[in-house]
Motif scaffolding. Structure first.
Motif, mmCIF file in Angstrom:
data_model
loop_
_atom_site.group_PDB
_atom_site.id
_atom_site.type_symbol
_atom_site.label_atom_id
_atom_site.label_comp_id
_atom_site.label_asym_id
_atom_site.label_seq_id
_atom_site.Cartn_x
_atom_site.Cartn_y
_atom_site.Cartn_z
ATOM 1 N N UNK A 54 -9.863 20.207 2.835
ATOM 2 C CA UNK A 54 -8.944 19.867 4.033
ATOM 3 C C UNK A 54 -7.476 19.717 3.130
ATOM 4 N N UNK A 55 -7.583 19.335 1.824
ATOM 5 C CA UNK A 55 -6.395 19.168 1.045
ATOM 6 C C UNK A 55 -5.973 20.506 0.473
ATOM 7 N N UNK A 56 -7.052 21.440 0.393
ATOM 8 C CA UNK A 56 -6.846 22.636 -0.331
ATOM 9 C C UNK A 56 -6.078 23.665 0.604
ATOM 10 N N UNK A 57 -6.766 23.528 1.878
ATOM 11 C CA UNK A 57 -5.924 24.195 3.077
ATOM 12 C C UNK A 57 -4.740 24.067 3.464
ATOM 13 N N UNK A 58 -4.041 22.642 3.302
ATOM 14 C CA UNK A 58 -3.085 22.169 3.545
ATOM 15 C C UNK A 58 -1.854 22.663 2.494
ATOM 16 N N UNK A 59 -2.455 22.825 1.213
ATOM 17 C CA UNK A 59 -1.426 23.224 0.476
ATOM 18 C C UNK A 59 -1.633 24.615 -0.003
ATOM 19 N N UNK A 60 -2.410 25.461 0.874
ATOM 20 C CA UNK A 60 -2.509 26.781 0.664
ATOM 21 C C UNK A 60 -3.102 27.454 -0.508
ATOM 22 N N UNK A 63 -8.103 29.298 -3.421
ATOM 23 C CA UNK A 63 -9.431 29.415 -3.593
ATOM 24 C C UNK A 63 -10.090 28.825 -2.395
ATOM 25 N N UNK A 64 -9.236 28.955 -1.177
ATOM 26 C CA UNK A 64 -9.718 28.192 -0.169
ATOM 27 C C UNK A 64 -11.209 28.873 0.389
ATOM 28 N N UNK A 65 -11.007 30.106 0.353
ATOM 29 C CA UNK A 65 -12.312 30.773 1.081
ATOM 30 C C UNK A 65 -13.566 30.478 -0.017
ATOM 31 N N UNK A 66 -13.391 30.620 -1.191
ATOM 32 C CA UNK A 66 -14.597 30.055 -1.877
ATOM 33 C C UNK A 66 -14.934 28.583 -1.878
ATOM 34 N N UNK A 71 -18.533 24.519 0.784
ATOM 35 C CA UNK A 71 -18.391 23.297 2.014
ATOM 36 C C UNK A 71 -19.350 23.628 2.781
ATOM 37 N N UNK A 72 -19.584 24.992 3.500
ATOM 38 C CA UNK A 72 -20.511 25.136 4.459
ATOM 39 C C UNK A 72 -21.984 25.023 4.071
ATOM 40 N N UNK A 98 -22.840 20.226 11.130
ATOM 41 C CA UNK A 98 -23.169 21.679 11.673
ATOM 42 C C UNK A 98 -21.878 22.314 12.282
ATOM 43 N N UNK A 99 -21.093 21.498 12.888
ATOM 44 C CA UNK A 99 -19.685 22.042 13.353
ATOM 45 C C UNK A 99 -18.834 22.452 12.424
ATOM 46 N N UNK A 100 -18.739 21.475 11.268
ATOM 47 C CA UNK A 100 -17.828 21.738 9.999
ATOM 48 C C UNK A 100 -18.588 23.089 9.491
ATOM 49 N N UNK A 101 -19.648 23.074 9.235
ATOM 50 C CA UNK A 101 -20.410 24.262 8.473
ATOM 51 C C UNK A 101 -20.063 25.683 8.957
ATOM 52 N N UNK A 102 -20.073 25.626 10.663
ATOM 53 C CA UNK A 102 -19.537 26.758 11.225
ATOM 54 C C UNK A 102 -18.288 26.928 11.089
ATOM 55 N N UNK A 103 -17.244 26.100 11.306
ATOM 56 C CA UNK A 103 -15.670 26.114 10.955
ATOM 57 C C UNK A 103 -15.474 26.434 9.702
ATOM 58 N N UNK A 104 -16.254 26.227 8.750
ATOM 59 C CA UNK A 104 -15.941 26.687 7.268
ATOM 60 C C UNK A 104 -16.055 28.148 7.245
ATOM 61 N N UNK A 105 -17.405 28.528 7.916
ATOM 62 C CA UNK A 105 -18.008 30.055 7.659
ATOM 63 C C UNK A 105 -16.991 31.070 8.374
ATOM 64 N N UNK A 106 -15.859 30.515 9.160
ATOM 65 C CA UNK A 106 -14.948 31.399 9.987
ATOM 66 C C UNK A 106 -13.776 31.404 8.943
ATOM 67 N N UNK A 107 -13.825 30.973 7.819
ATOM 68 C CA UNK A 107 -12.744 31.197 6.983
ATOM 69 C C UNK A 107 -13.055 31.558 5.637
ATOM 70 N N UNK A 108 -14.458 31.643 5.316
ATOM 71 C CA UNK A 108 -15.075 31.876 4.006
ATOM 72 C C UNK A 108 -15.184 33.230 3.578
#
Length: 108
Positions: A54-60, A63-66, A71-72, A98-108
């Motif tokens: 969450x912090x990584x995404x906020x600060x752009x 390494x967010x995708x990795x 996280x997924x 499970x919902x979070x895993x799916x959300x993470x996969x969408x940006x991984x």
């Protein structure tokens, strides 16, 4: 991408972190804490990686995708463990994981 574009993922991460922290605390109150040990361990792992991503995404972070990929994986492991237990807090946590895993996969 700016963090605004990740708002739904950020919300999923935050919800999962909260569910894992609640599950962790509730598991410690169960009669057979030893039986809950793996659930407790994975709750901590999952809450920590969700908070970090969450912090990584906020600060752009570059390494967010990795991080989202890792996280997924952790969310799925935690969800699978929580799903084994009939406690409401574990079932709620599994759903959030499970919902979070799916959300993470969408940006991984």
């Amino acid at each position: 991408m700016s963090h605004e574009q990740y708002q739904s993922v950020i919300q999923s991460l935050h919800d999962c972190m909260e569910a894992c922290n609640h599950c962790f605390d509730s598991c410690l109150q169960e009669e057979d804490v030893n039986m809950m040990a793996e659930c407790i361990r994975l709750d901590r792992e999952c809450a920590d990686i969700c908070a970090y991503l969450e912090q990584s995404l906020v600060r752009n972070s570059p390494f967010s995708a990795e991080l989202a990929n890792v996280c997924a994986q952790i969310c799925e492991a935690c969800g699978n463990e929580c799903q084994k237990h009939n406690h409401d807090h574990c079932q709620t946590c599994a759903e959030a994981c499970f919902a979070c895993a799916e959300a993470c996969k969408s940006i991984a």
